[in-house]
Design an enzyme around this catalytic site. Structure first.
Site, PDB file in Angstrom:
ATOM      1  N   TYR A  76       0.831  -1.203   0.000  1.00 55.19           N
ATOM      2  CA  TYR A  76       0.000   0.000   0.000  1.00 55.19           C
ATOM      3  C   TYR A  76       0.870   1.259   0.000  1.00 55.19           C
ATOM      4  O   TYR A  76       0.607   2.214  -0.713  1.00 55.19           O
ATOM      5  CB  TYR A  76      -0.957   0.016   1.196  1.00 55.19           C
ATOM      6  CG  TYR A  76      -1.962   1.146   1.060  1.00 55.19           C
ATOM      7  CD1 TYR A  76      -3.149   0.947   0.357  1.00 55.19           C
ATOM      8  CD2 TYR A  76      -1.705   2.415   1.594  1.00 55.19           C
ATOM      9  CE1 TYR A  76      -4.051   1.970   0.175  1.00 55.19           C
ATOM     10  CE2 TYR A  76      -2.606   3.447   1.422  1.00 55.19           C
ATOM     11  CZ  TYR A  76      -3.775   3.231   0.721  1.00 55.19           C
ATOM     12  OH  TYR A  76      -4.666   4.253   0.533  1.00 55.19           O
ATOM     13  N   THR A 129      -9.113  19.108 -24.932  1.00 56.72           N
ATOM     14  CA  THR A 129     -10.429  18.988 -24.295  1.00 56.72           C
ATOM     15  C   THR A 129     -10.368  18.890 -22.763  1.00 56.72           C
ATOM     16  O   THR A 129     -10.923  19.742 -22.065  1.00 56.72           O
ATOM     17  CB  THR A 129     -11.171  17.758 -24.858  1.00 56.72           C
ATOM     18  OG1 THR A 129     -10.288  16.640 -24.788  1.00 56.72           O
ATOM     19  CG2 THR A 129     -11.574  17.966 -26.309  1.00 56.72           C
ATOM     20  N   PHE A 453     -20.288  13.262 -30.137  1.00 56.91           N
ATOM     21  CA  PHE A 453     -19.627  12.357 -31.087  1.00 56.91           C
ATOM     22  C   PHE A 453     -19.473  10.935 -30.554  1.00 56.91           C
ATOM     23  O   PHE A 453     -19.418   9.985 -31.312  1.00 56.91           O
ATOM     24  CB  PHE A 453     -18.259  12.918 -31.524  1.00 56.91           C
ATOM     25  CG  PHE A 453     -17.309  13.209 -30.401  1.00 56.91           C
ATOM     26  CD1 PHE A 453     -17.356  14.428 -29.738  1.00 56.91           C
ATOM     27  CD2 PHE A 453     -16.370  12.274 -30.003  1.00 56.91           C
ATOM     28  CE1 PHE A 453     -16.483  14.707 -28.689  1.00 56.91           C
ATOM     29  CE2 PHE A 453     -15.491  12.537 -28.968  1.00 56.91           C
ATOM     30  CZ  PHE A 453     -15.552  13.756 -28.301  1.00 56.91           C
TER      31      PHE A 453
END
Ligand SMILES: *Cc1c(COP(=O)(O)O)cnc(C)c1O
Length: 461
Positions: A76, A129, A453
């Site tokens: 971890y 974007t 799109f």
């Protein structure tokens, strides 16, 4: 006159494992594209023969990277693979501090939230974007300061991602340096067709921003491809290694976001890297909330190991020359066939000019969408629309936005396909071009509200 003998060259690897692709009949493809509503995003990959939808996360890893997966230390905290990745980023890119993230947009989220205040201006070399959305969500406004040549598909400027220094200086004078937390520099610029920035220009941007105390944050998603173009095209760099050029680019900036799914040759991953200790401290704090502990940030140990190895491979000359060379091979072949494409050919894909390929279609008959569907139907090659469908609607008037460019992008994954695949792609595009009058336009039958799109459906008109 010295006569150079022509020497062919081939992919700088041999194939150890294969993934069969399915060839389909015309009838099967007709059924598949109808079921997908003539949208290549809605095709199932099993129905695709050569997949050129994107170069994101689609690279083939090397035997060394796969071996690296077995070295995954899934502790971890304090994973060995984190320290290997950190050391690799310091050595190859020169940034001091690393914050791993699950992909590029997560790094953009963190840096935007830390550095941008409401009302700030972020100048950059054309938008991307996700980068722009995160700047806006943090209260900033993106302003494009790329040179005008970048917006012209037939202008052959060798460094279309360069910053227009006049435009940048005017913004600084108009808004004041205190309103500009950083300039956003992408290597290469995706939305301009994979075009590079020159080191000469970046040095000038560094000088101007330093004078005003403004930082530079580097979107280094395709930095190796940009460095390769500098080596090929910029005076004084022919003898420098791609690795050294990459490091020089990074040295002119204050920090970087990376989508490792592109140049760094892994299927998932990314990071934020910075030099400023205070920013690092904030980022390390924030990553715990959104991604995971600061020594894994949303990545498995094995994926950090594959990324560390991928970074080293990405700047090897034989690799990057073959990678960009394959894109140029396809682009030159299409040019020789007379197919209209965007010039110069970019580093990660070839952009077809759908308005010129299908001149009988009006823009509201969606030429690029129709062309992408026609290429799929012809050969099973999958491409992506970058035209009126991608441009969406004007929120005020509800009308389609009609962009100047109606393009179909053939994006080449790294180390996945051979030159023979590129031949098949070129022949298919040529066949569609020669029978262009048979290609009918499309109309919307379903249209979602956001990023239409991806999920729109169409029917032939
Ligand atoms: C893909 C990409 C991003 C976003 O990265 P993700 O890993 O997809 O989140 C940002 N900038 C550029 C230039 C990209 O191509």
């Amino acid at each position: 006159m010295s006569k150079e003998r022509k020497r062919s060259w081939a992919e700088p690897y041999k194939i150890k494992m294969v993934e069969p692709v399915r060839m389909t009949t015309h009838q099967e493809r007709q059924k598949a594209i109808e079921e997908a509503g003539y949208n290549t995003f809605l095709l199932r990959s099993r129905d695709v023969y050569i997949d050129l939808l994107t170069d994101s996360g689609t690279s083939a890893m090397s035997d060394r990277q796969w071996a690296g997966l077995m070295m995954g230390d899934e502790s971890y905290a304090g994973s060995e693979n984190f320290y290997h990745l950190e050391e690799t980023i310091q050595n190859y890119y020169g940034y001091k501090y690393l914050v791993p993230t699950h992909q590029g947009r997560a790094a953009e989220h963190i840096i935007s939230q830390i550095m941008i205040k409401k009302g700030d201006i972020i100048p950059g070399n054309m938008y991307f974007t996700t980068t722009k959305v995160h700047q806006e969500l943090a209260g900033g406004t993106f302003m494009d300061v790329i040179i005008d040549e970048a917006h012209d598909p037939v202008n052959e400027h060798p460094f279309k991602a360069n910053i227009d220094l006049d435009k940048l200086e005017k913004l600084i004078l108009k808004y004041g340096a205190h309103k500009i937390p950083y300039v956003s520099i992408a290597t290469t610029v995706n939305m301009a067709g994979g075009q590079p920035i020159s080191l000469e220009n970046l040095k000038a941007v560094r000088e101007l921003t330093s004078k005003h105390g403004i930082k530079i944050i580097h979107d280094m998603t395709r930095v190796a491809e940009n460095a390769y173009f500098i080596k090929e095209r910029e005076e004084g760099y022919a003898e420098k290694s791609v690795r050294d050029i990459v490091k020089e680019i990074c040295s002119l900036t204050d920090g970087a976001t990376m989508s490792a799914k592109k140049d760094a040759l892994v299927n998932i991953g990314g990071f934020l890297a910075v030099n400023d200790e205070e920013i690092f401290d904030k980022a390390r704090n924030m990553v715990v909330i959104y991604e995971g502990l600061h020594t894994y940030g949303g990545m498995a140990g094995r994926d950090m190991e594959a990324l560390a190895i991928g970074i080293k491979e990405s700047v090897e000359y034989d690799h990057i020359r073959a990678r960009v060379g394959q894109v140029l091979y396809l682009g030159n072949k299409l040019t020789d066939m007379g197919v209209p494409i965007v010039k110069p050919i970019g580093s990660h894909g070839v952009f077809l000019d759908a308005k010129k390929i299908l001149p009988h279609l009006k823009q509201n008959e969606l030429p690029a969408q129709s062309l992408a569907a026609a290429i799929y139907l012809d050969s099973g090659v999958r491409a992506m629309e970058r035209g009126v469908v991608s441009a969406g609607r004007n929120p005020q008037t509800g009308e389609h936005n009609y962009p100047k460019l109606e393009l179909v992008r053939l994006t080449i994954p790294r180390r996945v396909y051979t030159q023979a695949h590129m031949d098949v792609v070129a022949e298919s595009v040529e066949a569609v071009f020669q029978n262009n009058s048979k290609v009918s336009g499309l109309k919307f039958v379903y249209e979602p509200k956001y990023l239409r799109f991806f999920q729109s459906r169409f029917e032939p008109v």
